[in-house]
Design an enzyme around this catalytic site. Structure first.
Site, PDB file in Angstrom:
ATOM      1  N   CYS A 291       1.174  -1.719   0.028  1.00 62.08           N
ATOM      2  CA  CYS A 291       0.087   0.065  -0.183  1.00 62.08           C
ATOM      3  C   CYS A 291       0.652   1.342   0.076  1.00 62.08           C
ATOM      4  O   CYS A 291       0.336   1.762  -0.427  1.00 62.08           O
ATOM      5  CB  CYS A 291      -0.684   0.166   1.103  1.00 62.08           C
ATOM      6  SG  CYS A 291      -0.500  -0.117   3.232  1.00 62.08           S
ATOM      7  N   HIS A 822      -1.526   2.086   7.471  1.00 60.31           N
ATOM      8  CA  HIS A 822      -2.076   1.701   6.179  1.00 60.31           C
ATOM      9  C   HIS A 822      -1.645   2.996   5.580  1.00 60.31           C
ATOM     10  O   HIS A 822      -2.608   3.836   6.114  1.00 60.31           O
ATOM     11  CB  HIS A 822      -3.348   1.288   5.883  1.00 60.31           C
ATOM     12  CG  HIS A 822      -3.974   1.054   4.531  1.00 60.31           C
ATOM     13  ND1 HIS A 822      -3.683   0.021   4.366  1.00 60.31           N
ATOM     14  CD2 HIS A 822      -4.820   1.435   3.635  1.00 60.31           C
ATOM     15  CE1 HIS A 822      -4.294  -0.220   2.595  1.00 60.31           C
ATOM     16  NE2 HIS A 822      -4.774   0.519   2.943  1.00 60.31           N
TER      17      HIS A 822
END
Length: 930
Positions: A291, A822
């Site tokens: 990510c 994230h």
């Protein structure tokens, strides 16, 4: 089971001389192990993981310098190497995910491990965590220890039983080696011809190149790999069933098979709809903790001049194949292919496997599937693109000149031109600006002024001066519950500051507290009040025990008695305790047990036993007969029969003494105690009944309402960045006048800002003991960002508004904490002019008011004059800073001039040149190329 190594040779000073003083022997042991830890990494060598807490205990054991050293160290013997905390709670054959070196584990080479295991043994075979040194990268080699080898699932094609085997492999082995291992695992004859297929999506298989490695093929942990075995008649059961593709870009489809295959030309998979999509709104699949990469790529992808440059194919004229600092043009080509796919308007998402494989080859630190930093990836990418596209083939040697008394504008102009003589690319044109750095010597009049180019504006956030610490307070009063608090302390303070903070909420005396670190039901450390808070790791489970004046606090474990003779099979349970005992004489056996029962009373849940214990602790009698006589013969429920008290080492793994019933007891300050519960008492009063829960104070309650954090303005970060600061001793500056290093003062100022400005908010900080993320909310404008107050260029007042103001076009976000966070991105699409949210493969519309959050990590701004030029879309209009594209990549450098007073070029249109992003410009580019 304790595993021992008997056949390894060890230094005679450590093992062969039993008369050697313990202190001297352990000192040599410490020196030997420490020296092993400094060994160089050699490809193929074995290294071993050691749980950090065990390692810290071993260090205290061998390095303790207290006056009562020998006696105290007897208790600190760490016992067998215990790596259990590193193992997955469900599968003890696997490591936990996202372990961090130094915070969770230490590493030792084979020789060091052998010394430790021969000396202390290892608790079981699962705790032998051997890892190999591997070499990754193609252009840049990186030697590292492969902590997490990849776990793959193997299956034979057309296996009617659908039998799947799961095995661990090194990511650097070739697919050819993987095939050999798969044959052995799946019981396929060695002489059989086979093919390997990536079946991450069983409906979309891809053939694996046998010459590539597992890492090159971007295989994911837990991914299914299918082995296709050739039939005896020479037929391939899967390959021969594939239809001939109707187009080079379309996937193969096989209606008669459960498997499908992408066209083998590329390794990126696509998902698209039947209708045309807005170019640029293409998600990027997460390939396993990628990510960070996806976020950085979406941000850079939405920088229009760069994307247009790659999408139009103009980059091909600029490729520098011979730059020793570049990647031979391959990184630029991979990025161009990625951009062209993302902006084709044909795909809603894609898997950037080829790009990740190239990045891993050029920068091995990004290989594998560990989480990384989006800013670090973006920094590598833009630097790599610059070198692959540098128009300078032979960088000239340039001698740096002192600023002296020359005007600052002249020095700045000279510095920028020198930079452009060696660095001339679309990246420099678009992203590079200029700092002014001023260093002032504290002992002489010398002031050094230099001008340095920059690509990122890395802004500090005000450092946290305070730290939130969670800890449990254990009161002496047996009727009071253990309470969990979250208190705020000075980050650079001591443990006494923690006691003071707890005193405010508990109303207890701060001088009557002791702080411990407990893990796996064992004491890992007892802190002194003078120890610094920065020595306390974030992950530590802190328990603060209330102490009693005129008493010594003695550690005590609860342990279930084992049916075997091995003390290592004793099972320690519950919270270890600290109890107040006198050490200046003897105490009675009854008072000893009374003190123990006061400490464990709050953990008991059986009402009959609690009543009996309550009556016992309230009595004043010290006559054991008074209590024993009340018990019937053979009564296992007698308070003196439930458990026997013993003295043990610091971890409850070795017994030293069992206290005889009825005898007075002498307690020593260095003693550790243990209550060994008999089997029947454990089953009746402890099993599934021992109360281990603490109450939550509102400060530690995750559901309690949080205070709204006070935010900052982006300008506040700029003020901090341009504040004068004194250099640390480690960064001392060499003064040529004083002829020595000085702790000078240094100040940064902005001199020239680039057309596209990348701002990096420095949210992460790392120390040996803890890792921190600053979640401070930074308010930044979406439009009209003006940093001219921080620009010291005297020509700035003459710049028109559109050369001073910036509009936001992209944001890289980081959510969560370190190691488990994230990354996502917001970006404003150049085609539709709207904001969108990119979360890996998902792309969704977003409103402007959702873009500014405390998760913002990188901000990308575009200057308004560049935005205006892009919106004109006139083939005869050329943006001034792109003019160098019309000249060939220099072999004998005759550079164009860049007027810094006009901030990247004049504002006049050049109607004689074509738009560099217009396809009709190919002829002009060809004429100019060499």
């Amino acid at each position: 089971m304790v595993v021992k190594i008997e056949d390894q040779e060890m230094d005679s000073a450590i093992t062969d001389d039993p008369d050697t003083n313990l202190r001297e022997r352990l000192k040599k042991e410490s020196e030997k192990i420490t020296s092993f830890g400094k060994d160089m990494l050699v490809n193929g060598d074995s290294w071993f993981l050691i749980e950090r807490r065990w390692y810290d205990t071993w260090k205290r054991y061998v390095n303790n310098d207290d006056g009562s050293w020998d006696a105290f160290n007897k208790n600190l013997d760490p016992g067998p190497v215990d790596n259990t905390p590193l193992l997955d709670t469900k599968d003890k054959t696997k490591l936990k995910e996202k372990l961090i070196e130094h915070a969770d584990y230490m590493l030792l080479p084979q020789a060091g491990w052998d010394v430790l295991v021969k000396r202390y043994s290892v608790i079981n075979s699962n705790c032998i965590l051997e890892r190999k040194v591997i070499e990754t990268g193609t252009f840049s080699k990186l030697t590292s220890i492969e902590i997490y080898p990849i776990i793959l699932k193997l299956k034979q094609y057309d296996d009617k039983d659908c039998h799947i085997e799961e095995e661990i492999f090194s990511k650097v082995i070739s697919i050819s080696e993987l095939e050999k291992k798969a044959k052995s695992i799946l019981s396929v004859a060695n002489n059989k011809k086979c093919k390997m297929w990536d079946a991450n999506d069983e409906g979309d298989m891809q053939k694996l190149d046998k010459n590539k490695t597992i890492q090159d093929c971007s295989l994911l942990p837990g991914q299914l790999v299918v082995l296709e075995v050739q039939d005896d008649d020479g037929a391939w059961p899967y390959t021969d069933a594939l239809p001939v593709p109707s187009s080079l870009n379309g996937p193969y489809r096989n209606s008669n098979s459960n498997y499908q295959l992408r066209n083998g030309g590329g390794s990126s998979s696509f998902s698209s709809g039947s209708s045309y999509l807005t170019p640029g709104l293409c998600g990027l699949n997460n390939l396993g903790n990628t990510c960070f990469m996806n976020s950085a790529l979406q941000c850079l992808s939405n920088v229009p001049p760069l994307t247009n440059y790659f999408n139009s194919g103009k980059y091909k004229k600029e490729l520098n194949r011979n730059n020793p600092l570049g990647m031979g043009g391959r990184l630029a080509e991979e990025y161009a292919q990625l951009i062209q796919t993302m902006w084709s308007g044909q795909h809603s998402s894609m898997a950037p496997r080829d790009f990740k494989m190239s990045v891993s080859q050029f920068a091995p630190r990004f290989s594998g599937y560990q989480q990384h930093d989006s800013q670090e990836l973006l920094s590598f990418l833009v630097d790599g693109l610059h070198e692959d596209l540098n128009r300078i083939s032979k960088k000239p040697y340039i001698e740096m000149k002192e600023a002296g008394d020359r005007p600052m504008t002249q020095v700045a102009e000279e510095s920028w031109q020198n930079h452009r003589k060696r660095n001339d690319s679309i990246v420099v044109d678009t992203l590079h600006g200029l700092f002014r750095s001023t260093v002032d010597c504290p002992e002489c009049p010398r002031i050094s002024v230099t001008f340095d180019p920059f690509c990122f504006l890395s802004l500090p956030l005000p450092a946290k001066r305070e730290r939130a610490v969670e800890c449990c307070f254990v009161p002496l009063d047996m009727d009071e519950s253990i309470m969990k608090y979250k208190v705020t302390v000075n980050k650079n303070g001591s443990l006494y500051d923690l006691h003071m903070a707890l005193s405010q909420v508990t109303k207890k005396t701060p001088d009557e507290m002791v702080t411990t670190n407990i893990y796996n039901n064992k004491f890992q450390n007892f802190y002194k009040i003078t120890d610094l808070m920065k020595q306390v790791y974030d992950k530590e489970q802190l328990y603060v025990f209330e102490t009693a004046t005129k008493f010594t606090m003695i550690p005590m474990y609860m342990r279930r008695a084992s049916s075997t003779s091995s003390s290592y099979n004793q099972q320690i349970f519950g919270l270890p305790l600290v109890i107040p005992l006198k050490t200046d004489g003897v105490i009675s056996y009854v008072e000893f047990y009374r003190t123990v029962y006061r400490a464990i009373y709050r953990h008991l849940t059986n009402s009959d036993l609690k009543e009996k214990v309550n009556n016992f602790v309230q009595s004043d009698s010290d006559q054991i007969e008074e209590f024993v006589n009340k018990q019937e013969d053979g009564d296992d429920d007698g308070l003196f029969n439930l458990f026997k008290m013993k003295s043990v080492n610091a971890y409850g793994t070795q017994e030293y003494q069992t206290f005889e019933e009825g005898c007075n007891i002498e307690i020593k300050e260095t003693m550790y105690l243990c209550a060994d519960w008999n089997t029947n008492a454990y089953k009746k009063y402890v099993l599934d009944q021992w109360n281990t829960k603490e109450k939550l104070h509102e400060s530690a309650d995750p559901l309690a309402p949080k205070k709204t954090p006070i935010g900052l303005q982006l300008q506040d970060c700029m003020k901090l960045f341009t504040t004068k600061e004194q250099l640390d001793k480690d960064d001392a500056w060499y003064c040529s006048n004083c002829t020595k290093h000085q702790q000078a003062t240094k100040k940064f100022d902005l001199w020239m800002l680039p057309p596209v400005l990348v701002i990096h908010l420095k949210r992460f900080s790392y120390t040996r003991y803890y890792r921190d993320k600053l979640d401070t909310f930074v308010n930044f404008p979406l439009k009209n960002l003006d940093l001219s107050d921080f620009v010291v260029n005297p020509h700035k007042d003459a710049w028109p508004r559109n050369k001073r103001f910036y509009n936001l076009i992209a944001v890289s976000n980081h959510y969560g904490g370190l190691g488990g966070g994230h990354y996502t991105a917001y970006a404003k699409n150049y085609h539709d002019g709207k904001w969108h949210y990119f979360d890996d493969s998902s792309v969704s519309p977003s409103s402007e008011d959702r873009v500014v959050t405390k998760a913002a990590y990188m901000l990308i701004y575009q200057r308004q004059d560049l935005e205006e030029w892009l919106n004109k879309k006139s083939p005869s209009d050329t943006f001034p800073y792109l003019e160098p594209l019309f000249s060939p990549r220099a072999t004998a450098f005759n550079p164009p001039r860049y007027n810094l007073g006009e901030q990247n070029g004049d504002d006049d249109d050049d109607d004689d040149e074509d738009d560099v992003f217009n396809n009709n410009h190919d002829e002009a580019m060809d004429t100019a190329s060499t």
